[in-house]
Structure formats: structure tokens, C-alpha cells
Design a protein around this motif. Structure first.
Motif, PDB file in Angstrom:
ATOM      1  N   LEU A  59       0.942  -1.172   0.018  1.00 35.91           N
ATOM      2  CA  LEU A  59       0.009  -0.056  -0.124  1.00 35.91           C
ATOM      3  C   LEU A  59       0.888   1.410  -0.192  1.00 35.91           C
ATOM      4  CD1 LEU A  59      -2.656  -1.127   2.643  1.00 35.91           C
ATOM      5  CD2 LEU A  59      -2.963  -1.169   0.258  1.00 35.91           C
ATOM      6  N   ILE A  89      -2.517   9.513  -4.021  1.00 30.59           N
ATOM      7  CA  ILE A  89      -3.783   9.061  -3.593  1.00 30.59           C
ATOM      8  C   ILE A  89      -4.508   8.092  -4.418  1.00 30.59           C
ATOM      9  CG2 ILE A  89      -6.177   9.648  -2.941  1.00 30.59           C
ATOM     10  CD1 ILE A  89      -4.925  12.418  -1.923  1.00 30.59           C
ATOM     11  N   ILE A  90      -4.410   8.411  -5.757  1.00 28.82           N
ATOM     12  CA  ILE A  90      -5.278   7.785  -6.877  1.00 28.82           C
ATOM     13  C   ILE A  90      -4.593   6.381  -6.741  1.00 28.82           C
ATOM     14  CG2 ILE A  90      -5.905   7.528  -9.428  1.00 28.82           C
ATOM     15  CD1 ILE A  90      -6.044  10.693  -9.115  1.00 28.82           C
ATOM     16  N   LYS A  92      -3.049   4.594  -4.810  1.00 24.55           N
ATOM     17  CA  LYS A  92      -3.031   4.092  -3.660  1.00 24.55           C
ATOM     18  C   LYS A  92      -4.533   3.496  -3.403  1.00 24.55           C
ATOM     19  CE  LYS A  92       0.269   5.714  -0.385  1.00 24.55           C
ATOM     20  NZ  LYS A  92       0.862   5.670   1.190  1.00 24.55           N
ATOM     21  N   PHE A  93      -5.488   4.110  -3.831  1.00 18.45           N
ATOM     22  CA  PHE A  93      -6.865   3.585  -4.108  1.00 18.45           C
ATOM     23  C   PHE A  93      -6.741   2.017  -4.942  1.00 18.45           C
ATOM     24  CE2 PHE A  93      -8.925   7.577  -2.624  1.00 18.45           C
ATOM     25  CZ  PHE A  93      -9.807   7.013  -1.692  1.00 18.45           C
ATOM     26  N   ALA A  94      -6.185   2.019  -5.906  1.00 18.27           N
ATOM     27  CA  ALA A  94      -5.889   1.014  -6.806  1.00 18.27           C
ATOM     28  C   ALA A  94      -5.072  -0.234  -6.207  1.00 18.27           C
ATOM     29  CB  ALA A  94      -5.180   1.183  -8.125  1.00 18.27           C
ATOM     30  N   ALA A  96      -5.121  -0.550  -2.881  1.00 20.48           N
ATOM     31  CA  ALA A  96      -6.033  -1.227  -1.695  1.00 20.48           C
ATOM     32  C   ALA A  96      -7.052  -2.165  -2.268  1.00 20.48           C
ATOM     33  CB  ALA A  96      -6.775   0.251  -1.176  1.00 20.48           C
ATOM     34  N   PHE A  97      -7.444  -2.006  -3.398  1.00 20.00           N
ATOM     35  CA  PHE A  97      -8.533  -2.854  -4.256  1.00 20.00           C
ATOM     36  C   PHE A  97      -7.627  -4.215  -4.496  1.00 20.00           C
ATOM     37  CE2 PHE A  97     -10.031  -5.238  -7.828  1.00 20.00           C
ATOM     38  CZ  PHE A  97     -11.426  -5.248  -7.445  1.00 20.00           C
ATOM     39  N   CYS A 127      -4.418  -0.101   5.993  1.00 18.97           N
ATOM     40  CA  CYS A 127      -4.826   0.639   4.999  1.00 18.97           C
ATOM     41  C   CYS A 127      -4.922   1.773   5.018  1.00 18.97           C
ATOM     42  CB  CYS A 127      -6.126  -0.026   4.068  1.00 18.97           C
ATOM     43  SG  CYS A 127      -6.465   0.436   2.640  1.00 18.97           S
ATOM     44  N   PHE A 131      -2.752   5.807   3.926  1.00 21.86           N
ATOM     45  CA  PHE A 131      -3.267   6.998   3.170  1.00 21.86           C
ATOM     46  C   PHE A 131      -3.004   8.263   3.775  1.00 21.86           C
ATOM     47  CE2 PHE A 131      -5.867   3.934   0.855  1.00 21.86           C
ATOM     48  CZ  PHE A 131      -6.200   4.761  -0.358  1.00 21.86           C
TER      49      PHE A 131
END
Length: 411
Positions: A59, A89-90, A92-94, A96-97, A127, A131
Motif C-alpha cells: 500500500l 492518492i489515486i 493507493k486506491f488501486a 488497496a483494491f 490500509c 493513506f
């Protein structure tokens, strides 16, 4: 003392204060948990915490280093810094998935299947933690801002732990001690980022997102390799030894990790400072002084560790004394390794080699563990000796790469 040097020592002060608290809290929390829950439960906790270390690397994706470097290089361009942070940030969202997918893959492990809800809550907590925009505060050399926030959340962690975990049946509440403080830290951090760092979220272009991904990719590979030299030991030993034996090893290993972490404020503060000031003379002196100080610390710990373990963990963990003493060389060489890494090599425009040195160490450690496993030689002593050899290897590589400043005559 000039302003930049004054800021360096100010940042070291705040980071050291934060790290001392990070040192004190585990001294309280780990023995507290060891006494309140069963030794087999503690072994499960150590095992899951180790796996969370891998998730944290996924992450983070190296942004703690690359993000710090990018923010430091663009610290006077607020729009660029906002773009960098938004891109991270963007990404990290990917990530996290992807982490969620791996949750269900790891469910096949028996130790995870039995405590899957515990495992999921720990993942959510870690997680949220990843962030946090710590790379922004580090890059801007505003260590006091996030240090104060971290102190607050660590205190909250201890209060929740002591309030909820009072007996063996409360084992399932341990993730709350991670989850609640991280939620609080999330909102505080981004509020401070907006107020003091003038951050505002923007929609970056695809090429800007790719640029941050590309800049951090090599850092990510080096972090994965670094994790192999620390956490994979517990994973491999968990295949051979039972939960109680893993708990004994885990106590010694965690104590070494906590002590080594005391040195990170110095390297963390030097990293952005060296990127902009390149004061190699000061850094060289710091490397040689660190050997002396670390050796003194190791000598004192060798003598007093039986009393520390007996007082804080109890007689049932006294077998950890022998393991801890074997690991002491890892303390002696820790700070020189840190200082000669990213603070030195990135300032020398050798950041690629800083990452390569970590990867080489990880390959060496993994290969050694594989050979020990094949020849049925996995023991605590052999794994510790292999880890020390890996650390000496990375120290040797970095010393060679920084030879132009280490062995330069300062007269």
C-alpha cells in the motif's frame, strides 16, 4: 548555526521524541498483551502482524521515500506538490483494491482462516494508515506537525488497548486499538495538510499519475526486498515451529526492531536535508560516531536484557534472552546502514543504487532461507546468522558506493 542546519536538528528532535514514544509504547503494549492473552494467541498476533507488514509495503508502494523526494524537490511549487499528492492518492486506491483480492487468497492459510475477521480488521486499519500524507510533511521538512499527530494517536492506541484487552476472550478486540487511532490520524493529517501545506486535491492527468508510479516503482521493489530480510524470517519459522516458539522468537525480534527504530529519526531528518544541502562532511562524521554509540548501546543491552524480559514479559519468555543476544550486531550496524542509504546515495545522485543494494540484500536473504529449508537447517540460530550476513552485505555495498565521501580527506 545557519537556518537549514537548525531546522535539521529541530526535525531530528521531533522525530526522536516521536521514536522514543514509539519505543516506550511497544515496551508497554507487547508485554501487556503477552500477559493478558494466551501465548498461542500472542503467536497468532505476531504472525498476522508480520503479514500486515507485507500489506503495508504494497500500500505504501515506496511513496514514503519517493513522495518525500518529489515533495522536497518541488517544495516551493504548491500546485506541483498538490498534483504529486493527488496522483499518489489515486494510485493507493488501486493498490488497496489489489490488497482486498489478496485477503481471500491468504484465507487458505489455516492460521488466517481461524482468525479471518481479526485479519480483515487489521487490514482495514493498516490500509487507512497508508493513506496518511507523511511523505508530504517529510518532504516539506515539517516534522513537528506530523510528529505531534503521531504522538496523539499512539497515546490513543495505548488507551484503547488497556481499556479493551483485559482477558484472553478480549483477543478479538486488538484490531480496534489500530483501527480507531488510524481513523483519527487520517482526518487530522489531511486537515493539517490543507491548512499548513496548502494542499488541495486535483484531478491529475494520466501521464502525471504514471510519472509518480514510475518514480516510486524502484523504491517499492527495494521495500519488498527489505521486508524479506526482516519479516520473512517469521513466516518461514512459522512453518517449522509452533505458535509458542514463534512467540519467543517474536519477542526478541520485536525488541530488536524497536531499538533499531530509535535510529530512524536521524536518517529520516537527514534525507530531505541532504537532498537540498549536500552536507557530506556532517554526514560522514555522523556515520562514524553512530558506530561508537551503537556499540555502547549493544553492550549495555547484552548485560541487562535478562532483567528486562523477566520484568516486562515474565519467566515464560526467558528463552528469548539467547535469541536477543544473537541479534545484537543488527543494532550496531543499523544507523550506519540507514545514513549511507537514501540520505547519502540520493544526494550523490545514486538513488538507483540505494534501491539496488536493498534488493541484493533481499535476494541474498531469500536464497539463504531457501537453502536452509532445502537442507533442513532452519533453526533460530541459523536464520539470525543469515540475517546478520545480509545486513553486513548491504553495509559493505553502501560503504563502497559512498567511498568518495567516507574516505575523503576533510582537511
Amino acid at each position: 548555526m545557519n537556518t537549514r542546519l537548525k531546522r535539521l536538528f529541530e526535525n531530528i528532535k521531533w522525530l526522536f521524541l516521536l521514536q522514543v514514544c514509539s519505543y516506550i509504547f511497544p515496551i508497554i503494549s507487547f508485554p501487556y498483551l503477552a500477559q493478558k492473552i494466551e501465548i498461542s494467541q500472542y503467536g497468532i498476533y505476531v504472525y498476522i502482524l508480520t503479514i500486515m507488514g507485507y500489506y503495508q509495503v504494497l500500500l505504501d508502494f515506496g511513496f514514503t521515500l519517493s513522495g518525500t523526494q518529489r515533495c522536497a524537490e518541488n517544495k516551493h511549487n504548491k500546485e506541483k506538490v498538490s498534483t504529486i499528492c493527488s496522483s499518489i492518492i489515486i494510485i493507493k486506491f488501486a493498490l488497496a483494491f489489489i490488497g482486498i483480492v489478496f485477503l481471500y487468497v491468504l484465507k487458505n492459510l489455516s492460521i488466517i482462516e481461524e482468525q479471518f475477521n481479526f485479519f480483515v480488521l487489521m487490514y482495514v486499519a493498516f490500509c487507512i494508515n497508508d493513506f496518511l500524507p507523511d511523505y508530504l510533511f517529510r518532504g516539506m521538512e515539517s516534522m513537528s506537525v506530523f510528529a505531534k499527530r503521531n504522538l496523539l494517536t499512539k497515546i490513543l492506541f495505548m488507551l484503547i488497548l488497556i481499556s479493551f484487552i483485559k482477558k484472553e476472550e478480549d483477543f478479538c478486540y486488538i484490531p480496534l486499538a489500530y483501527l480507531i487511532p488510524n481513523i483519527v490520524a487520517f482526518f487530522i493529517s489531511w486537515y493539517l495538510a490543507k491548512k499548513y501545506m496548502f494542499f488541495s486535491f486535483v484531478i491529475p492527468k494520466l501521464e502525471e499519475i504514471y510519472e509518480e508510479f514510475k518514480c516510486s516503482l524502484f523504491y517499492f521493489f527495494s521495500r519488498v526486498a527489505n521486508l524479506f530480510t526482516s519479516s520473512i524470517n517469521i513466516i518461514v519459522l512459522g512453518i517449522i515451529y509452533n505458535n509458542s516458539e514463534i512467540a519467543i522468537f517474536g519477542v526478541a525480534s520485536k525488541m530488536i526492531d524497536v531499538i533499531r527504530s530509535l535510529f530512524t529519526p536521524v536518517s529520516d531528518a537527514f534525507f530531505p536535508y541532504m537532498l537540498t544541502n549536500k552536507n557530506f562532511r556532517l554526514l560522514k562524521k555522523s556515520v562514524f560516531i553512530s558506530f561508537f554509540i551503537s556499540s555502547l548501546i549493544a553492550g549495555v543491552l547484552f548485560l541487562i536484557i535478562p532483567y528486562i524480559i523477566k520484568i516486562f514479559f515474565g519467566n515464560e519468555y526467558l528463552e528469548a534472552v539467547y535469541i536477543f543476544r544473537l541479534m545484537l550486531p543488527l543494532i550496531i550496524i543499523a544507523l550506519p546502514i540507514y545514513l549511507l542509504g537514501y540520505p547519502t546515495l540520493c544526494a550523490l545522485k545514486k538513488d538507483k543504487w540505494a534501491n539496488i543494494s536493498v534488493i541484493v540484500e533481499g535476494v541474498f536473504q531469500t536464497t539463504g532461507l531457501l537453502l536452509l529449508f532445502i537442507y533442513n537447517m532452519i533453526t533460530f540460530t541459523n536464520v539470525i546468522f543469515l540475517t546478520i550476513c545480509s545486513e553486513v552485505l548491504i553495509l559493505s555495498m553502501r560503504s563502497f558506493l559512498a567511498r568518495e565521501i567516507l574516505f575523503k580527506n576533510d582537511r
